[in-house]
Design an enzyme around this catalytic site. Structure first.
Site, short mmCIF file in Angstrom:
data_model
loop_
_atom_site.label_atom_id
_atom_site.label_comp_id
_atom_site.label_asym_id
_atom_site.label_seq_id
_atom_site.Cartn_x
_atom_site.Cartn_y
_atom_site.Cartn_z
N GLN A 47 0.85 -1.20 0.00
CA GLN A 47 0.00 0.00 0.00
C GLN A 47 0.89 1.25 0.00
OE1 GLN A 47 -3.45 -0.48 3.00
NE2 GLN A 47 -1.89 -1.96 3.64
N HIS A 100 -1.43 1.64 -4.33
CA HIS A 100 -1.79 3.05 -4.15
C HIS A 100 -0.83 4.00 -4.84
CE1 HIS A 100 -4.18 1.70 -0.37
NE2 HIS A 100 -4.83 1.46 -1.48
N CYS A 104 0.18 14.04 -15.42
CA CYS A 104 -0.74 15.14 -15.76
C CYS A 104 -2.08 14.91 -15.05
CB CYS A 104 -0.95 15.18 -17.28
SG CYS A 104 -2.27 16.29 -17.79
N GLY A 133 2.94 -4.58 8.92
CA GLY A 133 2.97 -3.14 9.14
C GLY A 133 1.80 -2.39 8.55
C1 BV8 Z 1 -11.84 3.28 -3.50
C2 BV8 Z 1 -1.86 6.96 -1.39
C3 BV8 Z 1 -13.64 2.90 -4.96
C4 BV8 Z 1 -1.90 8.46 -1.18
C5 BV8 Z 1 -3.58 6.02 0.07
C6 BV8 Z 1 -16.49 7.04 1.27
C7 BV8 Z 1 -16.33 7.58 0.00
C8 BV8 Z 1 -15.40 7.09 -0.90
C9 BV8 Z 1 -14.59 6.03 -0.55
C10 BV8 Z 1 -14.75 5.50 0.73
C11 BV8 Z 1 -15.68 5.98 1.63
N1 BV8 Z 1 -15.59 5.23 2.77
C12 BV8 Z 1 -14.64 4.31 2.61
C13 BV8 Z 1 -14.14 4.45 1.37
C14 BV8 Z 1 -13.08 3.68 0.76
C15 BV8 Z 1 -11.77 4.37 1.05
C16 BV8 Z 1 -11.33 3.96 2.44
O1 BV8 Z 1 -10.97 2.82 2.64
N2 BV8 Z 1 -11.36 4.91 3.40
C17 BV8 Z 1 -10.95 4.57 4.76
C18 BV8 Z 1 -10.36 5.82 5.41
C19 BV8 Z 1 -12.15 4.05 5.51
N3 BV8 Z 1 -10.87 3.87 0.04
C20 BV8 Z 1 -10.70 4.54 -1.10
O2 BV8 Z 1 -11.15 5.62 -1.33
C21 BV8 Z 1 -9.90 3.78 -2.16
N4 BV8 Z 1 -10.63 3.82 -3.41
O3 BV8 Z 1 -12.42 2.76 -2.60
O4 BV8 Z 1 -12.34 3.41 -4.79
C22 BV8 Z 1 -14.57 4.02 -4.67
C23 BV8 Z 1 -14.54 5.12 -5.47
C24 BV8 Z 1 -15.45 6.15 -5.23
C25 BV8 Z 1 -16.36 6.05 -4.17
C26 BV8 Z 1 -16.35 4.93 -3.35
C27 BV8 Z 1 -15.44 3.92 -3.57
C28 BV8 Z 1 -8.55 4.42 -2.37
C29 BV8 Z 1 -7.72 4.30 -1.12
C30 BV8 Z 1 -6.28 4.72 -1.39
C31 BV8 Z 1 -5.94 5.96 -0.63
N5 BV8 Z 1 -4.51 6.28 -0.81
N6 BV8 Z 1 -2.28 6.27 -0.16
C32 BV8 Z 1 -0.80 8.95 -0.29
O5 BV8 Z 1 -0.10 8.15 0.33
O6 BV8 Z 1 -0.62 10.18 -0.22
S1 BV8 Z 1 -4.02 5.27 1.52
C33 BV8 Z 1 -2.73 5.28 2.59
O7 BV8 Z 1 -3.28 5.14 3.90
C34 BV8 Z 1 -1.77 4.13 2.48
O8 BV8 Z 1 -1.51 3.80 1.16
C35 BV8 Z 1 -2.42 3.01 3.26
O9 BV8 Z 1 -3.32 2.30 2.46
C36 BV8 Z 1 -3.19 3.79 4.29
C37 BV8 Z 1 -2.44 3.82 5.62
O10 BV8 Z 1 -2.52 2.54 6.14
P1 BV8 Z 1 -1.20 1.78 6.65
O11 BV8 Z 1 -0.23 1.63 5.54
O12 BV8 Z 1 -1.68 0.58 7.33
O13 BV8 Z 1 -0.54 2.79 7.68
P2 BV8 Z 1 -1.06 3.17 9.14
O14 BV8 Z 1 -0.27 4.35 9.55
O15 BV8 Z 1 -2.56 3.21 9.13
O16 BV8 Z 1 -0.67 1.90 10.05
C38 BV8 Z 1 0.69 1.61 10.25
C39 BV8 Z 1 0.74 0.24 10.92
O17 BV8 Z 1 2.12 -0.10 11.11
C40 BV8 Z 1 0.08 0.22 12.30
O18 BV8 Z 1 -0.71 -0.95 12.41
C41 BV8 Z 1 1.29 0.15 13.25
O19 BV8 Z 1 0.99 -0.59 14.41
C42 BV8 Z 1 2.30 -0.57 12.41
N7 BV8 Z 1 3.71 -0.33 12.77
C43 BV8 Z 1 4.25 0.77 13.36
N8 BV8 Z 1 5.59 0.59 13.46
C44 BV8 Z 1 5.87 -0.63 12.92
C45 BV8 Z 1 4.68 -1.21 12.47
N9 BV8 Z 1 4.62 -2.41 11.88
C46 BV8 Z 1 5.79 -3.08 11.73
N10 BV8 Z 1 6.99 -2.59 12.12
C47 BV8 Z 1 7.07 -1.38 12.72
N11 BV8 Z 1 8.26 -0.88 13.12
#
Ligand code: BV8
Length: 251
Positions: free
Chosen positions: A102, A120, A128, A194
């Site tokens: 991701q 992602h 563009c 992670g």
């Molecule tokens: C989609 C790129 C179809 C950009 C990212 C309402 C309207 C529209 C959509 C939605 C909606 N409700 C829900 C959705 C779907 C939405 C979604 O899921 N929202 C969430 C907030 C509920 N998804 C989307 O919109 C996706 N598209 O659904 O299209 C659609 C279309 C139109 C209408 C409806 C549906 C697109 C999602 C992609 C978004 N882009 N990134 C950028 O980076 O700038 S997301 C971005 O955040 C990341 O890529 C990743 O996916 C996410 C973060 O998650 P993690 O990577 O897990 O990171 P996080 O910090 O959360 O956690 C870190 C973990 O590591 C923790 O567990 C921690 O304990 C652990 N950790 C810490 N230290 C360590 C460790 N692990 C190991 N070792 C360590 N040392």
């Protein structure tokens, strides 16, 4: 070696097909902030969805472009950590292996992984905003049309440039996601490293693996939204756990 690690080693020793899903946690030990702790300082007053969405970009393109430029400059000065390197070493053990991330950073590739699926997108790439020459119209920095404010403009159509990432409410690259789904449904072991597993549809992949009978191994210091699916929990930082895991496979 603790029981969970022993179980993970046994599962991987007997596996023929391994799929890995990573999130921001795998890059944390390289110094790249996770999304849970990224919005500090200048960006503390914004939600991630404000910044990483087409709506956010259209509302304030200069601010969002500058946020990505700051993340790009951060990425240029960090290195892959032992967790990235261990995943590249793990891949070499299997004929059927797929790394799905991701993350938008390039640390898996710089750590030796190839054929990485970036669900992602890619922080270091620019395209563009209108994809004026076909999707995606990638533009090199040397070809940006600079002006006195961000974002720079497309040299072909004069419209804004944007980072080549998938924003909230944008569709994931279809072929990549289908390949990721297929690899999740057909693997013997899925290693989930992670990720808080809160962003869909990427977060649905461990459920597919579990439903298809795979052993799901979670590498994360904390429990997550998919911990209930994992048969094995390796609680700790991936930069320590993954080298231990891969090292134990050779023992
Ligand atoms: C989609 C790129 C179809 C950009 C990212 C309402 C309207 C529209 C959509 C939605 C909606 N409700 C829900 C959705 C779907 C939405 C979604 O899921 N929202 C969430 C907030 C509920 N998804 C989307 O919109 C996706 N598209 O659904 O299209 C659609 C279309 C139109 C209408 C409806 C549906 C697109 C999602 C992609 C978004 N882009 N990134 C950028 O980076 O700038 S997301 C971005 O955040 C990341 O890529 C990743 O996916 C996410 C973060 O998650 P993690 O990577 O897990 O990171 P996080 O910090 O959360 O956690 C870190 C973990 O590591 C923790 O567990 C921690 O304990 C652990 N950790 C810490 N230290 C360590 C460790 N692990 C190991 N070792 C360590 N040392």
């Amino acid at each position: 070696m603790d029981a969970a690690l022993q179980n993970a080693v046994q599962a991987l020793k007997h596996a023929r097909r391994v799929t890995v899903l990573t999130g921001a946690g795998v890059s944390k030990e390289s110094g790249v902030p996770t999304y849970r702790d990224a919005l500090t300082g200048l960006w503390a007053n914004y939600s991630f969805e404000d910044l990483a969405s087409p709506q956010g970009y259209m509302r304030d393109p200069a601010m969002v472009w500058d946020w990505y430029e700051e993340r790009r400059s951060q990425l240029k000065v960090v290195q892959p950590n032992p967790g990235h390197i261990a995943l590249a070493q793990l891949a070499a053990r299997y004929d059927q292996f797929l790394l799905i991330t991701q993350n938008v950073d390039d640390l898996h590739e710089r750590g030796g992984s190839s054929d990485v699926i970036h669900l992602h997108g890619h922080l270091m790439l620019t395209r563009c905003f209108s994809d004026c020459r076909g999707n995606p119209t990638r533009i090199e920095p040397k070809d940006y049309v600079m002006r006195d404010t961000s974002p720079p403009l497309c040299p072909y159509c004069g419209r804004w440039l944007r980072p080549d990432v998938v924003w909230f409410t944008e569709m994931l690259p279809q072929a990549d996601f289908q390949r990721a789904q297929k690899a999740s449904l057909s693997c013997d072991v899925m290693l989930v490293v992670g990720t808080s597993a809160m962003v869909y549809p990427a977060a649905s992949l461990p459920s597919l693996a579990d439903a298809a009978g795979a052993v799901v191994i979670e590498v994360n210091p904390e429990p997550t939204d998919i911990s209930h699916l994992a048969g094995i929990h390796l609680r700790g930082p991936s930069g320590e756990i993954l080298p231990q895991l891969v090292g134990a496979l050779d023992a």
